[in-house]
Motif scaffolding. Structure first.
Motif, short mmCIF file in Angstrom:
data_model
loop_
_atom_site.label_atom_id
_atom_site.label_comp_id
_atom_site.label_asym_id
_atom_site.label_seq_id
_atom_site.Cartn_x
_atom_site.Cartn_y
_atom_site.Cartn_z
N SER A 165 0.82 -1.22 0.00
CA SER A 165 0.00 0.00 0.00
C SER A 165 0.85 1.27 0.00
CB SER A 165 -0.94 0.00 1.21
OG SER A 165 -0.21 0.00 2.42
N TRP A 166 2.01 1.25 0.73
CA TRP A 166 2.83 2.46 0.80
C TRP A 166 3.51 2.78 -0.53
CZ3 TRP A 166 7.86 1.21 -0.28
CH2 TRP A 166 8.29 -0.08 0.02
N GLU A 167 3.59 1.80 -1.43
CA GLU A 167 4.24 2.05 -2.71
C GLU A 167 3.47 3.01 -3.60
OE1 GLU A 167 5.01 -1.67 -4.62
OE2 GLU A 167 6.43 -2.35 -3.09
N ILE A 168 2.22 3.30 -3.25
CA ILE A 168 1.43 4.23 -4.06
C ILE A 168 2.05 5.62 -4.06
CG2 ILE A 168 -0.09 5.04 -2.22
CD1 ILE A 168 -1.17 4.18 -5.82
N TRP A 169 2.87 5.91 -3.02
CA TRP A 169 3.47 7.24 -2.93
C TRP A 169 4.54 7.48 -3.98
CZ3 TRP A 169 0.86 10.78 -0.75
CH2 TRP A 169 0.00 10.48 0.32
N ARG A 170 4.96 6.44 -4.69
CA ARG A 170 5.91 6.64 -5.79
C ARG A 170 5.27 7.46 -6.93
NH1 ARG A 170 6.48 0.84 -8.87
NH2 ARG A 170 6.92 0.15 -6.76
N TYR A 171 3.92 7.52 -6.93
CA TYR A 171 3.21 8.26 -7.97
C TYR A 171 2.98 9.73 -7.60
CZ TYR A 171 2.43 3.69 -9.98
OH TYR A 171 2.61 2.43 -10.53
N HIS A 176 8.58 11.86 -5.31
CA HIS A 176 9.39 11.10 -6.27
C HIS A 176 9.50 11.86 -7.58
CE1 HIS A 176 9.77 7.37 -3.93
NE2 HIS A 176 8.57 7.66 -3.48
N PRO A 177 10.41 12.83 -7.63
CA PRO A 177 10.61 13.54 -8.90
C PRO A 177 11.02 12.56 -9.99
CG PRO A 177 11.75 14.63 -7.09
CD PRO A 177 11.29 13.31 -6.56
N GLN A 178 10.81 12.95 -11.21
CA GLN A 178 11.12 12.07 -12.33
C GLN A 178 12.59 11.67 -12.32
OE1 GLN A 178 10.07 13.75 -16.10
NE2 GLN A 178 10.26 11.81 -17.19
N GLY A 179 12.82 10.37 -12.38
CA GLY A 179 14.17 9.84 -12.38
C GLY A 179 14.72 9.55 -10.99
N GLU A 180 13.97 9.91 -9.94
CA GLU A 180 14.43 9.68 -8.56
C GLU A 180 14.22 8.22 -8.19
OE1 GLU A 180 16.22 9.81 -5.60
OE2 GLU A 180 15.80 11.94 -5.93
N ALA A 181 15.29 7.54 -7.73
CA ALA A 181 15.21 6.11 -7.42
C ALA A 181 15.00 5.84 -5.94
CB ALA A 181 16.48 5.42 -7.90
N ILE A 182 15.12 6.86 -5.09
CA ILE A 182 14.99 6.67 -3.64
C ILE A 182 13.52 6.58 -3.25
CG2 ILE A 182 15.49 7.64 -1.38
CD1 ILE A 182 17.94 6.73 -2.87
N TRP A 183 13.18 5.55 -2.45
CA TRP A 183 11.82 5.44 -1.94
C TRP A 183 11.59 6.53 -0.90
CZ3 TRP A 183 7.98 2.86 -3.92
CH2 TRP A 183 8.22 1.70 -4.66
N PRO A 192 5.60 6.24 15.24
CA PRO A 192 6.16 7.25 16.16
C PRO A 192 7.30 6.70 17.01
CG PRO A 192 3.76 7.27 16.21
CD PRO A 192 4.16 6.07 15.41
N GLU A 193 8.29 7.55 17.24
CA GLU A 193 9.44 7.26 18.11
C GLU A 193 10.28 6.08 17.63
OE1 GLU A 193 8.03 6.84 22.07
OE2 GLU A 193 7.13 8.85 22.15
N VAL A 194 10.14 5.74 16.35
CA VAL A 194 10.95 4.68 15.76
C VAL A 194 11.59 5.25 14.50
CG1 VAL A 194 10.98 2.37 14.73
CG2 VAL A 194 9.46 2.86 16.66
N PRO A 195 12.91 5.12 14.33
CA PRO A 195 13.54 5.65 13.12
C PRO A 195 12.89 5.07 11.86
CG PRO A 195 15.19 4.97 14.73
CD PRO A 195 13.86 4.47 15.23
N CYS A 196 12.56 5.95 10.94
CA CYS A 196 11.90 5.54 9.70
C CYS A 196 12.93 5.56 8.58
CB CYS A 196 10.73 6.47 9.40
SG CYS A 196 9.71 5.97 8.00
N GLY A 197 13.48 4.40 8.25
CA GLY A 197 14.55 4.34 7.25
C GLY A 197 14.04 4.43 5.84
N ILE A 198 14.72 5.22 5.02
CA ILE A 198 14.37 5.37 3.61
C ILE A 198 15.55 4.90 2.78
CG2 ILE A 198 13.71 6.99 1.79
CD1 ILE A 198 12.47 8.74 3.89
N TYR A 199 15.32 3.91 1.94
CA TYR A 199 16.39 3.31 1.16
C TYR A 199 16.00 3.27 -0.32
CZ TYR A 199 17.44 1.67 5.86
OH TYR A 199 17.69 1.62 7.21
N SER A 200 16.94 2.89 -1.13
CA SER A 200 16.67 2.84 -2.56
C SER A 200 15.79 1.66 -2.94
CB SER A 200 18.00 2.74 -3.34
OG SER A 200 18.71 1.58 -2.94
N ASP A 201 15.74 0.63 -2.08
CA ASP A 201 14.95 -0.54 -2.43
C ASP A 201 13.89 -0.92 -1.41
OD1 ASP A 201 16.67 -1.23 -0.46
OD2 ASP A 201 17.30 -3.15 -1.34
#
Length: 252
Positions: A165-171, A176-183, A192-201
């Motif tokens: 469900s969270w993958e919808i935010w790629r649109y 997600h600018p055009q050509g941006e590969a980072i999620w 809350p209170e938990v580090p939210c990691g953002i990675y390329s995959d």
């Protein structure tokens, strides 16, 4: 003659008691409807921007007003039950009949809304994903998404184009600018209170529930509650109407 008069007086006493009891129940029902209506308006309005259907809150507003009027009318009905004045019972009968009709319509609208949500909610939410702008936190769409995801502990929504469900935010063109590969996802997706990691995959420590499912269930349950309270009060009002009308005809 004396026996008939005594029986008539006895039946009138019973009708008065029935009307008083009816109005006590109507008063409590009116307060309940008032409380549910205010609760719905104050706490549940965050989802209306995503739903884009004013019927939900409009019905709640009507129910709140009717709940207040019902409680006030019950006080008048209790007073009229003490008095053998035909004009009081006639006035009570007219007003409670009008409120009964409005409540019945409101109950129908609450259940109709549940059907409408099924047809329109997903399309409206997909539309709003594309117009979410984290740089404008006060915009209605951005505020609605942040509040919805935080309160319902969900992130995005499932469609045929995504596997989570969270993958919808790629649109979203801003996240997600055009050509941006980072999620990337809105911060309201993060636990809350938990580090939210953002990675390329992958993205970790975020809510994984589908907001479409959560919002649909959320508003459906509360619409059903509003409708059920309205139907219950309608049933009690019918008893009040019958008692008032019978007492009206018993008064010479």
């Amino acid at each position: 003659m004396g026996s008939q008069g005594g029986m008539c007086g006895f039946s009138r006493v019973l009708l008065k008691r029935c009307l008083r009891l009816s109005n006590i129940l109507i008063f409590l029902g009116g307060l309940t409807l008032l409380g549910v209506g205010i609760w719905t308006i104050q706490d549940k309005s965050f989802s209306t921007e995503l739903i884009r259907n004013s019927l939900y809150l409009n019905t709640a507003r009507v129910m709140t007003a009717v709940g207040c009027l019902t409680a006030l009318l019950a006080v008048f009905g209790f007073y009229s039950a003490q008095k053998e004045v035909k004009v009081l019972h006639l006035t009570y009968f007219v007003f409670i009949s009008v409120l009964l009709l409005i409540l019945a319509i409101g109950a129908v609208l609450a259940y109709v809304f549940r059907e409408q949500v099924e047809l329109t909610l997903e399309a409206e939410m997909i539309f709003d994903v594309r117009h979410y702008d984290p740089d404008q936190p006060d915009s209605p769409v951005t505020w609605a998404w942040h509040t919805t995801q935080s309160k319902l502990e969900c992130c995005g929504l499932m469609t045929s184009q995504v596997n989570q469900s969270w993958e919808i935010w790629r649109y979203n063109p801003i996240l997600h600018p055009q050509g941006e590969a980072i999620w990337s996802v809105p911060h309201s997706c993060c636990i809350p209170e938990v580090p939210c990691g953002i990675y390329s995959d992958n993205i970790t420590n975020i809510y994984t529930k589908d907001c479409y499912v959560e919002v649909k269930e959320f508003v459906s349950q509360h619409s059903a509650l509003l409708g059920a309270v309205a139907v219950s009060i309608v049933g009690i009002q019918v008893l009040g109407i019958i008692s008032s009308l019978a007492l009206f005809y018993s008064i010479v």
